[in-house]
Design a protein around this motif. Structure first.
Motif, PDB file in Angstrom:
ATOM      1  N   GLY A 152     -92.741   2.334 -26.239  1.00 48.29           N
ATOM      2  CA  GLY A 152     -91.680   2.500 -25.253  1.00 48.29           C
ATOM      3  C   GLY A 152     -92.120   2.205 -23.827  1.00 48.29           C
ATOM      4  O   GLY A 152     -91.285   2.106 -22.928  1.00 48.29           O
ATOM      5  N   LEU A 153     -93.433   2.053 -23.623  1.00 48.01           N
ATOM      6  CA  LEU A 153     -93.941   1.735 -22.292  1.00 48.01           C
ATOM      7  C   LEU A 153     -93.807   0.249 -22.004  1.00 48.01           C
ATOM      8  O   LEU A 153     -93.762  -0.576 -22.913  1.00 48.01           O
ATOM      9  CB  LEU A 153     -95.414   2.141 -22.184  1.00 48.01           C
ATOM     10  N   GLU A 154     -93.748  -0.102 -20.714  1.00 50.95           N
ATOM     11  CA  GLU A 154     -93.741  -1.514 -20.352  1.00 50.95           C
ATOM     12  C   GLU A 154     -95.092  -2.133 -20.693  1.00 50.95           C
ATOM     13  O   GLU A 154     -96.117  -1.454 -20.735  1.00 50.95           O
ATOM     14  CB  GLU A 154     -93.460  -1.677 -18.857  1.00 50.95           C
ATOM     15  N   TYR A 155     -95.076  -3.432 -20.915  1.00 56.95           N
ATOM     16  CA  TYR A 155     -96.315  -4.095 -21.325  1.00 56.95           C
ATOM     17  C   TYR A 155     -97.417  -3.926 -20.282  1.00 56.95           C
ATOM     18  O   TYR A 155     -98.590  -3.786 -20.630  1.00 56.95           O
ATOM     19  CB  TYR A 155     -96.074  -5.593 -21.573  1.00 56.95           C
ATOM     20  N   SER A 156     -97.056  -3.948 -18.993  1.00 53.13           N
ATOM     21  CA  SER A 156     -98.075  -3.801 -17.956  1.00 53.13           C
ATOM     22  C   SER A 156     -98.829  -2.481 -18.113  1.00 53.13           C
ATOM     23  O   SER A 156    -100.042  -2.416 -17.887  1.00 53.13           O
ATOM     24  CB  SER A 156     -97.430  -3.883 -16.571  1.00 53.13           C
ATOM     25  N   GLU A 157     -98.121  -1.405 -18.523  1.00 50.32           N
ATOM     26  CA  GLU A 157     -98.772  -0.111 -18.732  1.00 50.32           C
ATOM     27  C   GLU A 157     -99.626  -0.139 -19.994  1.00 50.32           C
ATOM     28  O   GLU A 157    -100.752   0.382 -20.010  1.00 50.32           O
ATOM     29  CB  GLU A 157     -97.715   0.994 -18.834  1.00 50.32           C
ATOM     30  N   ARG A 158     -99.083  -0.727 -21.056  1.00 50.55           N
ATOM     31  CA  ARG A 158     -99.851  -0.813 -22.302  1.00 50.55           C
ATOM     32  C   ARG A 158    -101.112  -1.646 -22.087  1.00 50.55           C
ATOM     33  O   ARG A 158    -102.181  -1.344 -22.621  1.00 50.55           O
ATOM     34  CB  ARG A 158     -98.995  -1.424 -23.423  1.00 50.55           C
ATOM     35  N   ARG A 159    -100.972  -2.689 -21.308  1.00 48.92           N
ATOM     36  CA  ARG A 159    -102.120  -3.555 -21.049  1.00 48.92           C
ATOM     37  C   ARG A 159    -103.194  -2.801 -20.259  1.00 48.92           C
ATOM     38  O   ARG A 159    -104.399  -2.968 -20.526  1.00 48.92           O
ATOM     39  CB  ARG A 159    -101.660  -4.786 -20.259  1.00 48.92           C
ATOM     40  N   HIS A 160    -102.780  -1.989 -19.300  1.00 44.74           N
ATOM     41  CA  HIS A 160    -103.737  -1.196 -18.516  1.00 44.74           C
ATOM     42  C   HIS A 160    -104.512  -0.246 -19.435  1.00 44.74           C
ATOM     43  O   HIS A 160    -105.740  -0.112 -19.320  1.00 44.74           O
ATOM     44  CB  HIS A 160    -103.000  -0.407 -17.436  1.00 44.74           C
ATOM     45  N   LEU A 161    -103.800   0.400 -20.375  1.00 52.27           N
ATOM     46  CA  LEU A 161    -104.458   1.300 -21.318  1.00 52.27           C
ATOM     47  C   LEU A 161    -105.383   0.530 -22.260  1.00 52.27           C
ATOM     48  O   LEU A 161    -106.463   1.006 -22.617  1.00 52.27           O
ATOM     49  CB  LEU A 161    -103.405   2.064 -22.133  1.00 52.27           C
ATOM     50  N   LEU A 162    -104.962  -0.668 -22.646  1.00 52.77           N
ATOM     51  CA  LEU A 162    -105.799  -1.504 -23.512  1.00 52.77           C
ATOM     52  C   LEU A 162    -107.089  -1.876 -22.807  1.00 52.77           C
ATOM     53  O   LEU A 162    -108.176  -1.815 -23.403  1.00 52.77           O
ATOM     54  CB  LEU A 162    -105.021  -2.763 -23.910  1.00 52.77           C
ATOM     55  N   ASP A 163    -106.989  -2.262 -21.541  1.00 54.56           N
ATOM     56  CA  ASP A 163    -108.189  -2.611 -20.772  1.00 54.56           C
ATOM     57  C   ASP A 163    -109.155  -1.438 -20.702  1.00 54.56           C
ATOM     58  O   ASP A 163    -110.365  -1.590 -20.879  1.00 54.56           O
ATOM     59  CB  ASP A 163    -107.788  -3.040 -19.351  1.00 54.56           C
ATOM     60  N   ASP A 164    -108.616  -0.236 -20.436  1.00 53.56           N
ATOM     61  CA  ASP A 164    -109.466   0.955 -20.335  1.00 53.56           C
ATOM     62  C   ASP A 164    -110.116   1.281 -21.683  1.00 53.56           C
ATOM     63  O   ASP A 164    -111.289   1.674 -21.746  1.00 53.56           O
ATOM     64  CB  ASP A 164    -108.641   2.158 -19.870  1.00 53.56           C
TER      65      ASP A 164
END
Length: 245
Positions: A57-69
């Motif tokens: 349900g999160l925007e991709y930009s948020e999911r991507r930030h979590l993926l990077d971390d």
């Protein structure tokens, strides 16, 4: 975690190699050339679930930030696919020039939805070259038609079989081609080139030149994912693809 990504096998230049991936999947752990089933890498480009939390349900930009971390500093069989911010046309041109398969783009504001939604796009590098039509495989579904065309290119002074094409034909074009083939029937016993295939083939004189789009060459010098684009005007044989690789 649940990741979204793609499995690849890299060549010596660090590029994804679809043929090598096919070979490795068929190897099942045993060596096949210099590739094995164990050297595939998973490049992750999205994160759907993490530590009990559904992230779709999160925007991709948020999911991507979590993926990077989550994957920062990790250099194993799972790696993060780098983001590149650039003009898509220029980026695709550069990717094709480097011999890559293409690029993938995602909408930064999109939530995760399964299926073809338009939130992400895949732009593929496609090559286009002229080849001789040397025969056709009769159609079983439509008597009087054809299922695919057999193609050839020059290697030195000889014609060499490079594969077949069975897509890209409009009905009117297919009917016209079939009528032309009847006038170009090959009357000699031996085919116009060496051919060890087992399909039933009707050979024709190698005078028609077809423009063919394809993704890449297979290791045995056959076209992969080919599509018929049309006939080219009769030209000097030098204009037809010559196998130099």
């Amino acid at each position: 975690m649940i990741l979204d990504g793609e499995g690849v096998v890299l060549d010596e230049q660090g590029r994804s190699d679809f043929n090598a991936l096919q070979t490795s999947l068929g190897a099942v752990g045993r060596r096949s050339g210099n590739k094995t089933a164990g050297n595939a890498i998973f490049y992750a480009f999205d994160l759907l679930y993490l530590d009990g939390h559904d992230l779709r349900g999160l925007e991709y930009s948020e999911r991507r930030h979590l993926l990077d971390d989550t994957l920062r500093g990790f250099d194993g069989a799972i790696r993060i696919s780098e983001e590149i911010e650039a003009d898509p046309a220029a980026l695709l041109e550069h990717a094709c020039r480097l011999g890559l398969e293409g690029i993938v783009g995602k909408n930064r504001d999109s939530r995760y939805r399964s299926g073809r939604t338009g939130d992400w796009v895949k732009l593929k590098c496609v090559q286009s070259e002229p080849f001789f039509i040397v025969g056709y495989e009769p159609s079983k579904a439509a008597p009087g038609g054809f299922g695919s065309l057999l193609l050839a290119a020059y290697k030195g002074d000889d014609l060499v079989y490079v594969g077949s094409v069975g897509t890209g034909f409009k009905e009117r074009v297919a009917l016209d081609l079939r009528a032309i083939f009847d006038k170009l029937a090959w009357t000699r016993k031996a085919p116009p080139m060496a051919y060890d295939g087992k399909r039933a083939v009707v050979w024709v004189q190698p005078t028609l030149i077809a423009e063919i789009e394809f993704r890449q060459w297979t290791p045995d010098n056959k076209l992969r994912h080919s599509a018929f684009k049309g006939l080219r005007e009769q030209e000097d044989n030098a204009s037809v693809y010559r196998m130099e690789h």
